[in-house]
Design a protein around this motif. Structure first.
Motif, mmCIF file in Angstrom:
data_model
loop_
_atom_site.group_PDB
_atom_site.id
_atom_site.type_symbol
_atom_site.label_atom_id
_atom_site.label_comp_id
_atom_site.label_asym_id
_atom_site.label_seq_id
_atom_site.Cartn_x
_atom_site.Cartn_y
_atom_site.Cartn_z
ATOM 1 N N LEU A 73 0.836 -1.205 0.000
ATOM 2 C CA LEU A 73 0.000 0.000 0.000
ATOM 3 C C LEU A 73 0.870 1.254 0.000
ATOM 4 O O LEU A 73 0.610 2.204 -0.759
ATOM 5 C CB LEU A 73 -0.917 -0.003 1.218
ATOM 6 N N PHE A 74 1.909 1.268 0.820
ATOM 7 C CA PHE A 74 2.820 2.415 0.830
ATOM 8 C C PHE A 74 3.477 2.593 -0.539
ATOM 9 O O PHE A 74 3.616 3.717 -1.037
ATOM 10 C CB PHE A 74 3.909 2.221 1.890
ATOM 11 N N ALA A 75 3.883 1.471 -1.145
ATOM 12 C CA ALA A 75 4.511 1.553 -2.466
ATOM 13 C C ALA A 75 3.539 2.142 -3.486
ATOM 14 O O ALA A 75 3.908 2.992 -4.307
ATOM 15 C CB ALA A 75 4.975 0.172 -2.917
ATOM 16 N N GLY A 76 2.283 1.693 -3.439
ATOM 17 C CA GLY A 76 1.285 2.220 -4.368
ATOM 18 C C GLY A 76 1.057 3.705 -4.181
ATOM 19 O O GLY A 76 0.959 4.463 -5.163
ATOM 20 N N MET A 77 0.985 4.145 -2.927
ATOM 21 C CA MET A 77 0.764 5.577 -2.670
ATOM 22 C C MET A 77 1.988 6.406 -3.088
ATOM 23 O O MET A 77 1.851 7.507 -3.642
ATOM 24 C CB MET A 77 0.476 5.814 -1.185
ATOM 25 N N ALA A 78 3.189 5.882 -2.829
ATOM 26 C CA ALA A 78 4.407 6.598 -3.225
ATOM 27 C C ALA A 78 4.492 6.719 -4.741
ATOM 28 O O ALA A 78 4.845 7.776 -5.276
ATOM 29 C CB ALA A 78 5.638 5.885 -2.673
ATOM 30 N N LEU A 79 4.150 5.643 -5.447
ATOM 31 C CA LEU A 79 4.189 5.685 -6.914
ATOM 32 C C LEU A 79 3.082 6.572 -7.468
ATOM 33 O O LEU A 79 3.252 7.198 -8.523
ATOM 34 C CB LEU A 79 4.080 4.268 -7.478
ATOM 35 N N ASP A 80 1.936 6.628 -6.784
ATOM 36 C CA ASP A 80 0.880 7.567 -7.180
ATOM 37 C C ASP A 80 1.406 9.001 -7.153
ATOM 38 O O ASP A 80 1.192 9.779 -8.087
ATOM 39 C CB ASP A 80 -0.315 7.452 -6.223
ATOM 40 N N ALA A 81 2.089 9.341 -6.050
ATOM 41 C CA ALA A 81 2.671 10.684 -5.942
ATOM 42 C C ALA A 81 3.727 10.891 -7.019
ATOM 43 O O ALA A 81 3.798 11.952 -7.648
ATOM 44 C CB ALA A 81 3.272 10.888 -4.551
ATOM 45 N N GLY A 82 4.549 9.855 -7.247
ATOM 46 C CA GLY A 82 5.577 9.965 -8.273
ATOM 47 C C GLY A 82 4.999 10.179 -9.657
ATOM 48 O O GLY A 82 5.545 10.943 -10.466
ATOM 49 N N ALA A 83 3.872 9.511 -9.942
ATOM 50 C CA ALA A 83 3.225 9.682 -11.249
ATOM 51 C C ALA A 83 2.765 11.118 -11.448
ATOM 52 O O ALA A 83 2.852 11.677 -12.549
ATOM 53 C CB ALA A 83 2.045 8.725 -11.374
ATOM 54 N N LEU A 84 2.276 11.747 -10.365
ATOM 55 C CA LEU A 84 1.848 13.143 -10.473
ATOM 56 C C LEU A 84 3.044 14.069 -10.676
ATOM 57 O O LEU A 84 2.972 15.033 -11.443
ATOM 58 C CB LEU A 84 1.060 13.545 -9.226
ATOM 59 N N TRP A 85 4.150 13.781 -9.991
ATOM 60 C CA TRP A 85 5.364 14.582 -10.205
ATOM 61 C C TRP A 85 5.883 14.391 -11.626
ATOM 62 O O TRP A 85 6.341 15.338 -12.268
ATOM 63 C CB TRP A 85 6.439 14.189 -9.183
ATOM 64 N N GLN A 86 5.809 13.156 -12.115
ATOM 65 C CA GLN A 86 6.256 12.877 -13.473
ATOM 66 C C GLN A 86 5.376 13.603 -14.488
ATOM 67 O O GLN A 86 5.866 14.137 -15.486
ATOM 68 C CB GLN A 86 6.187 11.361 -13.705
ATOM 69 N N LEU A 87 4.076 13.648 -14.205
ATOM 70 C CA LEU A 87 3.142 14.346 -15.080
ATOM 71 C C LEU A 87 3.426 15.843 -15.098
ATOM 72 O O LEU A 87 3.180 16.522 -16.095
ATOM 73 C CB LEU A 87 1.707 14.082 -14.620
ATOM 74 N N ALA A 88 3.959 16.348 -13.990
ATOM 75 C CA ALA A 88 4.301 17.768 -13.898
ATOM 76 C C ALA A 88 5.654 18.080 -14.529
ATOM 77 O O ALA A 88 6.103 19.233 -14.512
ATOM 78 C CB ALA A 88 4.299 18.222 -12.436
ATOM 79 N N GLY A 89 6.325 17.059 -15.077
ATOM 80 C CA GLY A 89 7.602 17.286 -15.744
ATOM 81 C C GLY A 89 8.807 17.186 -14.836
ATOM 82 O O GLY A 89 9.932 17.471 -15.263
ATOM 83 N N ARG A 90 8.627 16.776 -13.573
ATOM 84 C CA ARG A 90 9.751 16.618 -12.644
ATOM 85 C C ARG A 90 10.146 15.147 -12.607
ATOM 86 O O ARG A 90 9.559 14.343 -11.886
ATOM 87 C CB ARG A 90 9.368 17.117 -11.250
ATOM 88 N N LEU A 91 11.152 14.793 -13.407
ATOM 89 C CA LEU A 91 11.485 13.388 -13.614
ATOM 90 C C LEU A 91 12.438 12.829 -12.561
ATOM 91 O O LEU A 91 12.737 11.636 -12.581
ATOM 92 C CB LEU A 91 12.096 13.211 -15.007
ATOM 93 N N ARG A 92 12.909 13.657 -11.646
ATOM 94 C CA ARG A 92 13.854 13.189 -10.630
ATOM 95 C C ARG A 92 13.166 12.846 -9.314
ATOM 96 O O ARG A 92 13.817 12.774 -8.265
ATOM 97 C CB ARG A 92 14.931 14.249 -10.399
ATOM 98 N N TRP A 93 11.866 12.617 -9.353
ATOM 99 C CA TRP A 93 11.115 12.353 -8.123
ATOM 100 C C TRP A 93 11.591 11.090 -7.403
ATOM 101 O O TRP A 93 11.467 10.976 -6.186
ATOM 102 C CB TRP A 93 9.629 12.225 -8.452
ATOM 103 N N ARG A 94 12.166 10.134 -8.139
ATOM 104 C CA ARG A 94 12.598 8.872 -7.522
ATOM 105 C C ARG A 94 13.686 9.099 -6.477
ATOM 106 O O ARG A 94 13.805 8.304 -5.534
ATOM 107 C CB ARG A 94 13.114 7.915 -8.603
ATOM 108 N N ARG A 95 14.489 10.150 -6.647
ATOM 109 C CA ARG A 95 15.577 10.406 -5.695
ATOM 110 C C ARG A 95 15.047 10.668 -4.291
ATOM 111 O O ARG A 95 15.754 10.443 -3.300
ATOM 112 C CB ARG A 95 16.411 11.601 -6.164
ATOM 113 N N ILE A 96 13.816 11.153 -4.198
ATOM 114 C CA ILE A 96 13.219 11.425 -2.889
ATOM 115 C C ILE A 96 12.194 10.359 -2.535
ATOM 116 O O ILE A 96 12.151 9.877 -1.399
ATOM 117 C CB ILE A 96 12.562 12.818 -2.887
ATOM 118 N N ALA A 97 11.350 9.985 -3.515
ATOM 119 C CA ALA A 97 10.239 9.078 -3.226
ATOM 120 C C ALA A 97 10.715 7.690 -2.817
ATOM 121 O O ALA A 97 10.189 7.100 -1.857
ATOM 122 C CB ALA A 97 9.311 8.986 -4.434
#
Length: 386
Positions: A73-97
Motif C-alpha cells: 500500500l505504501f509503495a502504491g501511494m508513493a508511486l501515485d505521488a511519483g506519477a503526479l510529479w512525473q506528469l508535472a515534468g519533474r522526472l527526478r522524483w525517484r531520488r526522494i520518493a
C-alpha cells in the motif's frame, strides 16, 4: 475481523483498483505495449494487491495481510505521488520518493516485528499514507497561478482528504475514546474517495496535458523548436496592429539558407535538421529576448523585430548574415560552411500579412539574384506593384 461496513469499503477499494488494472491492461494491449511499465499502472497494481490482502485479514497469515499488505500500500501511494510529479515534468522524483518509501516500509516493519500496539501501528500507517498523498498534492500545486481549474480542484480535494486521513490516525493515539467505528469508517471512506479522485484526476490530467501538447505542436516546428508558419503568424498579428501607430515600427526579416537542398541531397535529412537547428541558434545569439524567430518552411525563416526601424533592422540582418557565414556547422558527417540571404522590410499602415510577406519575399529574391549571401531591403512603396 474489521466491522462489516468497513470490510465492504476495503473490498470496494480492492475491486476498484483491480478494475483500473484491467482497464489499463486492455488499453495497453490495444497499443501493443507491455502492461505495467508506467509509474501509475504499477501504483494501481500495488494498491489492488494490497487491498486484496487487507480484505482477507484474519484468513491469511498476519505477515501477508498486515506487513506485506501495508508495504504494498505504501509503495502504491508513493508511486501515485511519483506519477503526479512525473506528469508535472519533474522526472527526478525517484531520488526522494524511493528513499522515503524504504524508510516508511522499514518503520512499519519495525513496529510490526516489535509487536507495537495495533492502534499505534494503524496510526503510523495512516500518517505514512497521508504523507505520500500530500506529496502528490504538492506536485499539483506547482505553478499554482498558471494551473488549470482541474489541477486546482484536485489539489484542494486531495489535500483535504489527506488531512482527514492524517487526523484520523492522530486521533486514534491522542484521543482513543473518539476513535470509534464511525471514525474508522470516515478514514476508509476518505481512502475510497481518494482512490476515485486520484484515478479520474490522473486520467483527466493526462488528457489535459495531451491536449496542451497537441496545441503546442500545432504552432511549433519540431525540428528547430521555434514557431512554425502558423505560430509565427499568430504572434505577428498584434504587433502589426501596434506598428501602424506612429513611433512604434516593427520590422520583418525573411532569411533563407543558400543551397540548402544540396545539404539534404548530399548528407541526408538528419544532417539537414542539424543544420537548421544550428542556424536558429546562431540567429538567436544576435537577437533580443523580445524578438521572435519562426520557420516558414524548408530552409526559410522569418524574424520579427518589434520597435525596430528599417536601418536598425538592416544592421541586425547584416549581423546575422555575417554570423552564419563565419561559423562552420559541425555535424557527424561533415563540417559545412553556410551562407544565407535575407530580405528586410517594416510593417506599413496599409499592410496585411500577405502584402507584408510579399514585400519581404521580393527583397529576399533580390538578394538571391544579386549573388546570395547578402541583405536586401524592400523597395519603397512608390516603386512596388499594387
Amino acid at each position: 475481523m474489521v466491522p462489516m461496513d468497513i470490510q465492504t469499503l476495503v473490498l470496494a477499494l480492492a475491486l476498484g483498483n483491480l478494475s483500473l488494472c484491467a482497464a489499463l491492461f486492455f488499453f495497453e494491449y490495444e497499443r501493443r505495449k507491455p502492461f505495467g511499465m508506467s509509474t501509475w499502472a504499477v501504483a494501481k497494481q500495488c494498491q489492488a494487491l494490497a487491498w486484496c490482502l487487507l480484505y482477507f485479514r484474519g484468513v491469511l497469515p498476519d505477515f501477508l495481510s498486515i506487513l506485506l499488505a501495508n508495504s504494498l500500500l505504501f509503495a502504491g501511494m508513493a508511486l501515485d505521488a511519483g506519477a503526479l510529479w512525473q506528469l508535472a515534468g519533474r522526472l527526478r522524483w525517484r531520488r526522494i520518493a524511493l528513499p522515503a518509501l524504504g524508510l516508511a516500509v522499514a518503520l512499519f516493519g519495525v513496529c510490526y516485528l516489535s509487536d507495537v500496539a495495533p492502534v499505534l501501528r494503524s496510526a503510523a500507517a495512516a500518517l505514512i499514507v497521508a504523507g505520500f498523498f500530500l506529496a502528490g498534492v504538492a506536485a499539483l500545486c506547482l505553478k499554482w497561478l498558471e494551473a488549470t481549474m482541474l489541477r486546482r480542484y484536485l489539489a484542494v480535494s486531495m489535500g483535504l482528504l489527506s488531512l482527514l486521513i492524517a487526523v484520523r490516525g492522530l486521533l486514534s493515539v491522542l484521543a482513543p475514546g473518539l476513535d470509534g467505528e464511525w471514525m474508522q469508517l470516515a478514514g476508509f471512506t476518505a481512502l475510497y474517495l481518494m482512490m476515485l479522485a486520484n484515478a479520474f484526476g490522473y486520467l483527466l490530467l493526462s488528457r489535459e496535458n495531451l491536449a496542451l501538447e497537441l496545441a503546442r505542436l500545432e504552432v511549433q516546428d519540431t525540428a528547430t523548436g521555434v514557431p512554425n508558419r502558423r505560430g509565427f503568424y499568430q504572434a505577428l498579428a498584434p504587433w502589426m496592429a501596434l506598428a501602424r501607430r506612429p513611433g512604434l515600427p516593427t520590422a520583418l526579416v525573411v532569411l533563407k539558407i543558400d543551397h540548402f537542398k544540396r545539404v539534404n541531397d548530399s548528407y541526408g535529412h538528419p544532417v539537414g535538421d542539424a543544420v537548421l537547428k544550428t542556424v536558429v541558434d546562431i540567429c538567436r545569439q544576435q537577437l533580443r529576448d523580445s524578438d521572435l524567430m519562426g520557420r516558414l518552411g524548408g530552409a526559410e525563416f522569418a524574424i520579427q523585430l518589434p520597435r525596430t526601424t528599417l536601418p536598425d533592422a538592416l544592421m541586425v540582418a547584416e549581423r546575422i548574415r555575417a554570423a552564419v557565414a563565419s561559423l562552420p556547422v559541425k555535424t557527424e558527417r561533415a563540417v559545412l560552411s553556410l551562407t544565407a540571404s535575407l530580405g528586410v522590410t517594416t510593417v506599413r499602415a496599409e499592410d496585411s500579412t500577405v502584402s507584408l510577406f510579399k514585400r519581404a519575399d521580393q527583397a529576399l529574391q533580390a538578394a538571391k539574384q544579386a549573388g546570395r549571401n547578402r541583405v536586401m531591403e524592400a523597395q519603397p512603396a512608390s516603386t512596388l506593384d499594387v
